[in-house]
Scaffold this active site. Structure first.
Site, mmCIF file in Angstrom:
data_model
loop_
_atom_site.group_PDB
_atom_site.id
_atom_site.type_symbol
_atom_site.label_atom_id
_atom_site.label_comp_id
_atom_site.label_asym_id
_atom_site.label_seq_id
_atom_site.Cartn_x
_atom_site.Cartn_y
_atom_site.Cartn_z
ATOM 1 N N ARG A 241 0.844 -1.212 0.000
ATOM 2 C CA ARG A 241 0.000 0.000 0.000
ATOM 3 C C ARG A 241 0.876 1.257 0.000
ATOM 4 O O ARG A 241 0.585 2.217 -0.695
ATOM 5 C CB ARG A 241 -0.942 0.006 1.211
ATOM 6 C CG ARG A 241 -2.028 -1.055 1.212
ATOM 7 C CD ARG A 241 -3.079 -0.893 0.146
ATOM 8 N NE ARG A 241 -3.757 0.383 0.157
ATOM 9 C CZ ARG A 241 -4.823 0.668 -0.618
ATOM 10 N NH1 ARG A 241 -5.334 -0.257 -1.439
ATOM 11 N NH2 ARG A 241 -5.374 1.854 -0.594
ATOM 12 N N ARG B 298 1.525 5.021 -8.169
ATOM 13 C CA ARG B 298 0.446 5.833 -8.740
ATOM 14 C C ARG B 298 0.877 7.285 -8.925
ATOM 15 O O ARG B 298 0.520 7.927 -9.905
ATOM 16 C CB ARG B 298 -0.793 5.763 -7.839
ATOM 17 C CG ARG B 298 -1.508 4.413 -7.900
ATOM 18 C CD ARG B 298 -2.591 4.313 -6.825
ATOM 19 N NE ARG B 298 -3.442 3.149 -6.996
ATOM 20 C CZ ARG B 298 -4.379 2.793 -6.133
ATOM 21 N NH1 ARG B 298 -4.578 3.513 -5.029
ATOM 22 N NH2 ARG B 298 -5.123 1.716 -6.353
ATOM 23 N N ASN C 69 -5.466 3.676 -12.286
ATOM 24 C CA ASN C 69 -4.362 3.962 -11.358
ATOM 25 C C ASN C 69 -3.421 2.772 -11.192
ATOM 26 O O ASN C 69 -2.769 2.621 -10.169
ATOM 27 C CB ASN C 69 -4.909 4.456 -10.009
ATOM 28 C CG ASN C 69 -5.909 3.479 -9.410
ATOM 29 O OD1 ASN C 69 -5.998 2.327 -9.843
ATOM 30 N ND2 ASN C 69 -6.645 3.923 -8.407
ATOM 31 N N HIS D 51 -3.877 -2.544 -7.952
ATOM 32 C CA HIS D 51 -4.717 -2.815 -6.786
ATOM 33 C C HIS D 51 -3.860 -3.509 -5.736
ATOM 34 O O HIS D 51 -3.047 -4.368 -6.078
ATOM 35 C CB HIS D 51 -5.874 -3.745 -7.165
ATOM 36 C CG HIS D 51 -6.512 -4.401 -5.976
ATOM 37 N ND1 HIS D 51 -7.492 -3.769 -5.225
ATOM 38 C CD2 HIS D 51 -6.277 -5.598 -5.369
ATOM 39 C CE1 HIS D 51 -7.835 -4.575 -4.217
ATOM 40 N NE2 HIS D 51 -7.119 -5.687 -4.290
HETATM 41 P P1 ADP Z 1 -7.754 1.605 -3.580
HETATM 42 O O1 ADP Z 1 -7.619 1.051 -4.974
HETATM 43 O O2 ADP Z 1 -6.708 2.644 -3.281
HETATM 44 O O3 ADP Z 1 -7.828 0.542 -2.513
HETATM 45 P P2 ADP Z 1 -10.626 1.898 -3.285
HETATM 46 O O4 ADP Z 1 -10.632 0.469 -2.856
HETATM 47 O O5 ADP Z 1 -11.319 2.881 -2.418
HETATM 48 O O6 ADP Z 1 -9.140 2.423 -3.541
HETATM 49 O O7 ADP Z 1 -11.288 1.994 -4.728
HETATM 50 C C1 ADP Z 1 -11.098 1.003 -5.699
HETATM 51 C C2 ADP Z 1 -10.842 1.647 -7.025
HETATM 52 O O8 ADP Z 1 -12.022 2.368 -7.438
HETATM 53 C C3 ADP Z 1 -9.762 2.697 -7.101
HETATM 54 O O9 ADP Z 1 -8.464 2.159 -7.183
HETATM 55 C C4 ADP Z 1 -10.129 3.454 -8.361
HETATM 56 O O10 ADP Z 1 -9.660 2.762 -9.522
HETATM 57 C C5 ADP Z 1 -11.648 3.363 -8.351
HETATM 58 N N1 ADP Z 1 -12.310 4.597 -7.914
HETATM 59 C C6 ADP Z 1 -12.442 5.058 -6.662
HETATM 60 N N2 ADP Z 1 -13.164 6.198 -6.621
HETATM 61 C C7 ADP Z 1 -13.502 6.476 -7.901
HETATM 62 C C8 ADP Z 1 -14.244 7.518 -8.542
HETATM 63 N N3 ADP Z 1 -14.775 8.533 -7.848
HETATM 64 N N4 ADP Z 1 -14.389 7.470 -9.884
HETATM 65 C C9 ADP Z 1 -13.864 6.452 -10.593
HETATM 66 N N5 ADP Z 1 -13.147 5.430 -10.056
HETATM 67 C C10 ADP Z 1 -12.966 5.444 -8.731
HETATM 68 MG MG MG Z 2 -9.270 -0.915 -2.306
#
Ligand code: ADP
Ligand code: MG
Length: 168
Positions: A90, A108, A128, A131
């Site tokens: 992370r 990222r 991004n 995951h």
């Molecule tokens: P992470 O990937 O950092 O763990 P989250 O689990 O909260 O973040 O979200 C999963 C994925 O959802 C993000 O990596 C991103 O690709 C997508 N995402 C989150 N918020 C948005 C948004 N507002 N619009 C489009 N895609 C989003």
């Molecule tokens: Mg996530």
């Protein structure tokens, strides 16, 4: 603490030719690659991976866009293991799902210039690149989902062991 985590390189990492660079950056942390594959997941698998909690956090549209995104293209799922694997990954990814809010030096932050606003405007999941599971518990669930019958590689990282030896 030695633990395992689940990582997935998202389609934009493959489309932009960043797979080697990202895996290289993850290897630099000392974590071992215990499993790796290249796949186009089914919609069912994608929907289990991005479960209802994503819709609660970001809305149903974001969940659907994520499911479409990873099931229409190719991803590289991986299991990484080593000391503090979950937080290591992370930290290496960057501090936010929005690349514009990630520090230079993070995956990222360095490799994507997408923002939440840009993705919202285009009605797509934010590309991004990567995951990473958010907790050890989530990691084990995701590993079961993506690698249900795999044998996980176990080998030494002498460079990492050496550092462990010095630090005791
Ligand atoms: P992470 O990937 O950092 O763990 P989250 O689990 O909260 O973040 O979200 C999963 C994925 O959802 C993000 O990596 C991103 O690709 C997508 N995402 C989150 N918020 C948005 C948004 N507002 N619009 C489009 N895609 C989003
Ligand atoms: Mg996530």
């Amino acid at each position: 603490m030695t633990e395992r985590t689940f990582v997935m390189l998202k389609p934009d990492a493959l489309h932009r030719g960043k797979v080697g660079e990202i895996i290289g950056q993850l290897e630099e942390t000392g974590l071992q690659i215990a499993a790796i594959d290249i796949r186009s997941p089914s919609k069912e698998l994608a929907r289990e991976h991005y479960g209802p909690e994503i819709a609660e956090r970001h809305g149903e549209d974001v969940r659907e866009n994520l499911v479409e995104y990873i099931s229409e293209f190719t991803v590289i799922p991986m299991v990484l293991q080593g000391r503090n694997a979950v937080s290591k990954v992370r930290d290496t990814m960057g501090e936010s799902f929005d690349p514009m809010e990630c520090s230079p030096g993070s995956i990222r932050g360095d490799l994507s210039s997408y923002s939440t606003d840009a993705a919202t405007e285009e009605a797509i999941a934010i590309p991004n690149l990567i995951h990473g599971a958010e907790s050890a518990e989530a990691a084990e669930n995701e590993i079961d989902l993506w690698f249900p019958e795999s044998e996980f590689a176990a080998y030494e990282r002498p460079d990492f062991d050496y550092i462990n030896d010095i630090l005791g």
